[in-house]
Design a protein around this motif. Structure first.
Motif, PDB file in Angstrom:
ATOM      1  N   PRO A   1       0.787  -1.247  -0.216  1.00  0.00           N
ATOM      2  CA  PRO A   1      -0.049   0.058   0.052  1.00  0.00           C
ATOM      3  C   PRO A   1       0.826   1.159  -0.026  1.00  0.00           C
ATOM      4  CG  PRO A   1       0.102  -0.751   2.243  1.00  0.00           C
ATOM      5  CD  PRO A   1       0.756  -2.038   1.136  1.00  0.00           C
ATOM      6  N   THR A   2       2.210   1.173   0.048  1.00  0.00           N
ATOM      7  CA  THR A   2       3.230   2.451   0.079  1.00  0.00           C
ATOM      8  C   THR A   2       4.475   2.076  -0.986  1.00  0.00           C
ATOM      9  OG1 THR A   2       4.504   1.606   1.707  1.00  0.00           O
ATOM     10  CG2 THR A   2       2.577   2.861   2.635  1.00  0.00           C
ATOM     11  N   ALA A   3       4.717   3.328  -1.149  1.00  0.00           N
ATOM     12  CA  ALA A   3       6.065   3.185  -2.245  1.00  0.00           C
ATOM     13  C   ALA A   3       7.132   2.226  -1.444  1.00  0.00           C
ATOM     14  CB  ALA A   3       6.331   4.548  -2.441  1.00  0.00           C
ATOM     15  N   SER A   4       7.365   2.564  -0.321  1.00  0.00           N
ATOM     16  CA  SER A   4       8.331   1.640   0.279  1.00  0.00           C
ATOM     17  C   SER A   4       7.965   0.035   0.251  1.00  0.00           C
ATOM     18  CB  SER A   4       8.710   2.059   1.704  1.00  0.00           C
ATOM     19  OG  SER A   4       7.930   2.010   2.613  1.00  0.00           O
ATOM     20  N   ALA A   5       6.834  -0.136   0.682  1.00  0.00           N
ATOM     21  CA  ALA A   5       6.256  -1.515   0.770  1.00  0.00           C
ATOM     22  C   ALA A   5       6.310  -2.137  -0.788  1.00  0.00           C
ATOM     23  CB  ALA A   5       4.745  -1.719   1.246  1.00  0.00           C
TER      24      ALA A   5
ATOM     25  N   GLN B   1      10.574 -16.110  -6.289  1.00  0.00           N
ATOM     26  CA  GLN B   1      10.685 -16.619  -7.659  1.00  0.00           C
ATOM     27  C   GLN B   1      11.927 -17.410  -7.915  1.00  0.00           C
ATOM     28  OE1 GLN B   1      10.132 -13.839 -10.801  1.00  0.00           O
ATOM     29  NE2 GLN B   1       8.669 -14.852 -11.691  1.00  0.00           N
ATOM     30  N   LYS B   2      12.945 -16.892  -7.650  1.00  0.00           N
ATOM     31  CA  LYS B   2      14.265 -17.412  -7.631  1.00  0.00           C
ATOM     32  C   LYS B   2      14.475 -18.766  -6.735  1.00  0.00           C
ATOM     33  CE  LYS B   2      17.905 -15.818  -5.670  1.00  0.00           C
ATOM     34  NZ  LYS B   2      18.719 -14.965  -4.969  1.00  0.00           N
ATOM     35  N   GLU B   3      13.735 -18.746  -5.561  1.00  0.00           N
ATOM     36  CA  GLU B   3      13.612 -20.193  -4.909  1.00  0.00           C
ATOM     37  C   GLU B   3      12.991 -20.981  -5.180  1.00  0.00           C
ATOM     38  OE1 GLU B   3      15.730 -20.913  -1.981  1.00  0.00           O
ATOM     39  OE2 GLU B   3      16.938 -18.996  -2.501  1.00  0.00           O
ATOM     40  N   MET B   4      11.536 -20.553  -5.503  1.00  0.00           N
ATOM     41  CA  MET B   4      10.460 -21.396  -6.083  1.00  0.00           C
ATOM     42  C   MET B   4      10.169 -21.040  -7.248  1.00  0.00           C
ATOM     43  SD  MET B   4      10.007 -23.575  -3.423  1.00  0.00           S
ATOM     44  CE  MET B   4       8.428 -24.079  -3.856  1.00  0.00           C
ATOM     45  N   PRO B   5      10.526 -21.327  -8.515  1.00  0.00           N
ATOM     46  CA  PRO B   5      10.029 -20.905  -9.786  1.00  0.00           C
ATOM     47  C   PRO B   5       8.794 -21.220 -10.092  1.00  0.00           C
ATOM     48  CG  PRO B   5      12.312 -21.861  -9.808  1.00  0.00           C
ATOM     49  CD  PRO B   5      11.889 -22.218  -8.381  1.00  0.00           C
ATOM     50  N   ASP B   6       8.127 -22.270  -9.492  1.00  0.00           N
ATOM     51  CA  ASP B   6       6.799 -22.662  -9.868  1.00  0.00           C
ATOM     52  C   ASP B   6       5.514 -21.979  -9.174  1.00  0.00           C
ATOM     53  OD1 ASP B   6       7.617 -24.566 -11.780  1.00  0.00           O
ATOM     54  OD2 ASP B   6       7.758 -26.209 -10.405  1.00  0.00           O
ATOM     55  N   ALA B   7       6.225 -21.228  -8.182  1.00  0.00           N
ATOM     56  CA  ALA B   7       5.108 -20.419  -7.316  1.00  0.00           C
ATOM     57  C   ALA B   7       4.443 -19.493  -7.968  1.00  0.00           C
ATOM     58  CB  ALA B   7       5.985 -19.681  -6.114  1.00  0.00           C
ATOM     59  N   GLU B   8       3.179 -19.330  -7.662  1.00  0.00           N
ATOM     60  CA  GLU B   8       2.240 -18.383  -8.392  1.00  0.00           C
ATOM     61  C   GLU B   8       2.348 -16.903  -7.260  1.00  0.00           C
ATOM     62  OE1 GLU B   8      -0.437 -16.721 -11.052  1.00  0.00           O
ATOM     63  OE2 GLU B   8       0.322 -18.858 -11.196  1.00  0.00           O
ATOM     64  N   ILE B   9       2.880 -16.158  -7.835  1.00  0.00           N
ATOM     65  CA  ILE B   9       2.742 -14.895  -7.009  1.00  0.00           C
ATOM     66  C   ILE B   9       2.108 -13.698  -7.681  1.00  0.00           C
ATOM     67  CG2 ILE B   9       4.650 -13.130  -6.070  1.00  0.00           C
ATOM     68  CD1 ILE B   9       6.833 -15.436  -6.715  1.00  0.00           C
ATOM     69  N   ARG B  10       1.650 -12.808  -6.735  1.00  0.00           N
ATOM     70  CA  ARG B  10       0.792 -11.716  -7.334  1.00  0.00           C
ATOM     71  C   ARG B  10       1.132 -10.555  -6.244  1.00  0.00           C
ATOM     72  NH1 ARG B  10      -4.977 -13.868  -9.023  1.00  0.00           N
ATOM     73  NH2 ARG B  10      -4.333 -15.255 -10.625  1.00  0.00           N
ATOM     74  N   ILE B  11       1.338  -9.401  -6.791  1.00  0.00           N
ATOM     75  CA  ILE B  11       1.596  -8.266  -6.024  1.00  0.00           C
ATOM     76  C   ILE B  11       0.353  -7.374  -6.280  1.00  0.00           C
ATOM     77  CG2 ILE B  11       2.970  -6.142  -5.734  1.00  0.00           C
ATOM     78  CD1 ILE B  11       5.611  -7.659  -6.855  1.00  0.00           C
ATOM     79  N   VAL B  12      -0.326  -6.884  -4.990  1.00  0.00           N
ATOM     80  CA  VAL B  12      -1.403  -6.113  -5.125  1.00  0.00           C
ATOM     81  C   VAL B  12      -0.943  -4.780  -4.647  1.00  0.00           C
ATOM     82  CG1 VAL B  12      -3.879  -5.792  -4.259  1.00  0.00           C
ATOM     83  CG2 VAL B  12      -3.136  -7.910  -4.737  1.00  0.00           C
ATOM     84  N   VAL B  13      -1.249  -3.806  -5.308  1.00  0.00           N
ATOM     85  CA  VAL B  13      -0.811  -2.518  -5.087  1.00  0.00           C
ATOM     86  C   VAL B  13      -2.111  -1.502  -4.938  1.00  0.00           C
ATOM     87  CG1 VAL B  13       1.513  -2.436  -6.012  1.00  0.00           C
ATOM     88  CG2 VAL B  13      -0.338  -1.562  -7.228  1.00  0.00           C
ATOM     89  N   ASN B  14      -2.274  -0.718  -3.969  1.00  0.00           N
ATOM     90  CA  ASN B  14      -3.432   0.305  -3.455  1.00  0.00           C
ATOM     91  C   ASN B  14      -2.515   1.549  -3.136  1.00  0.00           C
ATOM     92  OD1 ASN B  14      -3.092  -0.902  -1.086  1.00  0.00           O
ATOM     93  ND2 ASN B  14      -5.044  -0.714  -0.710  1.00  0.00           N
TER      94      ASN B  14
ATOM     95  N   PRO C   1      -8.338  -0.586  -8.988  1.00  0.00           N
ATOM     96  CA  PRO C   1      -9.155   0.218  -9.787  1.00  0.00           C
ATOM     97  C   PRO C   1      -9.611   1.706  -8.806  1.00  0.00           C
ATOM     98  CG  PRO C   1     -10.515  -1.441  -9.213  1.00  0.00           C
ATOM     99  CD  PRO C   1      -9.106  -1.711  -8.602  1.00  0.00           C
ATOM    100  N   ASN C   2      -9.840   1.588  -7.526  1.00  0.00           N
ATOM    101  CA  ASN C   2     -10.434   2.819  -7.141  1.00  0.00           C
ATOM    102  C   ASN C   2      -9.283   3.627  -6.862  1.00  0.00           C
ATOM    103  OD1 ASN C   2     -12.546   1.210  -6.757  1.00  0.00           O
ATOM    104  ND2 ASN C   2     -12.571   0.922  -4.374  1.00  0.00           N
TER     105      ASN C   2
ATOM    106  N   ALA D   1     -12.262  -3.354  -5.775  1.00  0.00           N
ATOM    107  CA  ALA D   1     -11.490  -2.831  -4.818  1.00  0.00           C
ATOM    108  C   ALA D   1     -10.108  -3.700  -4.209  1.00  0.00           C
ATOM    109  CB  ALA D   1     -11.960  -2.277  -3.852  1.00  0.00           C
ATOM    110  N   ALA D   2      -9.256  -3.195  -4.032  1.00  0.00           N
ATOM    111  CA  ALA D   2      -7.972  -4.139  -3.626  1.00  0.00           C
ATOM    112  C   ALA D   2      -8.331  -4.609  -2.107  1.00  0.00           C
ATOM    113  CB  ALA D   2      -6.629  -3.223  -3.369  1.00  0.00           C
ATOM    114  N   VAL D   3      -9.186  -3.928  -1.369  1.00  0.00           N
ATOM    115  CA  VAL D   3      -9.390  -4.756  -0.171  1.00  0.00           C
ATOM    116  C   VAL D   3     -10.273  -5.907  -0.261  1.00  0.00           C
ATOM    117  CG1 VAL D   3     -11.264  -3.051   0.392  1.00  0.00           C
ATOM    118  CG2 VAL D   3     -10.136  -4.211   2.421  1.00  0.00           C
TER     119      VAL D   3
END
Length: 126
Positions: A36-40, A52-65, A88-89, A108-110
């Motif tokens: 939720p922040t620039a540093s985060a 991703q380097k340790e577990m190439p098959d992992a499904e990873i998503r980054i959610v930003v708001n 989107p909000n 909404a992200a939440v």
């Protein structure tokens, strides 16, 4: 194989040794990193690359708001932008356009964070 004694500083509770955790190394990972922040956002990007380097098959998503939306729009990261989802909000509130390859969350992200956790994904606040 004998158990290894784990010594911990006085007043702290010992935890199970990592080597004793069975099956964790073979379990498929679905992880959502919330920024939720620039540093985060920077931490989430680093976490995603490391995971991703340790577990190439992992499904990873980054959610930003919130504050992280402007940061993700202004600073591209080719390594992880394809797994990054934008609220989107916040995007509408900022009056900004989404850039490729970022993806727009369906709600909404939440709400989407709740849904993805209900689907069994591991949530990490970056």
């Amino acid at each position: 194989m004998p158990k290894t004694e784990i010594r911990v500083p006085s007043g702290q509770v010992p935890v199970q040794a990592w080597a004793d955790i069975k099956g964790a190394e073979n379990h498929h990972l679905n992880v959502v990193l919330h920024a939720p922040t620039a540093s985060a956002l920077q931490r989430a990007r680093n976490n995603a690359r490391n995971l991703q380097k340790e577990m190439p098959d992992a499904e990873i998503r980054i959610v930003v708001n919130a504050e992280a939306v402007a940061a993700v729009l202004d600073t591209a990261d080719d390594g992880v932008d394809g797994m990054t989802w934008v609220c989107p909000n916040t995007l509408a509130r900022l009056g900004r356009a989404l850039r490729e390859p970022l993806k727009l969350l369906p709600g909404a992200a939440v709400l989407e964070l709740v849904r993805i956790q209900q689907a069994g994904w591991v949530y990490i606040r970056a």
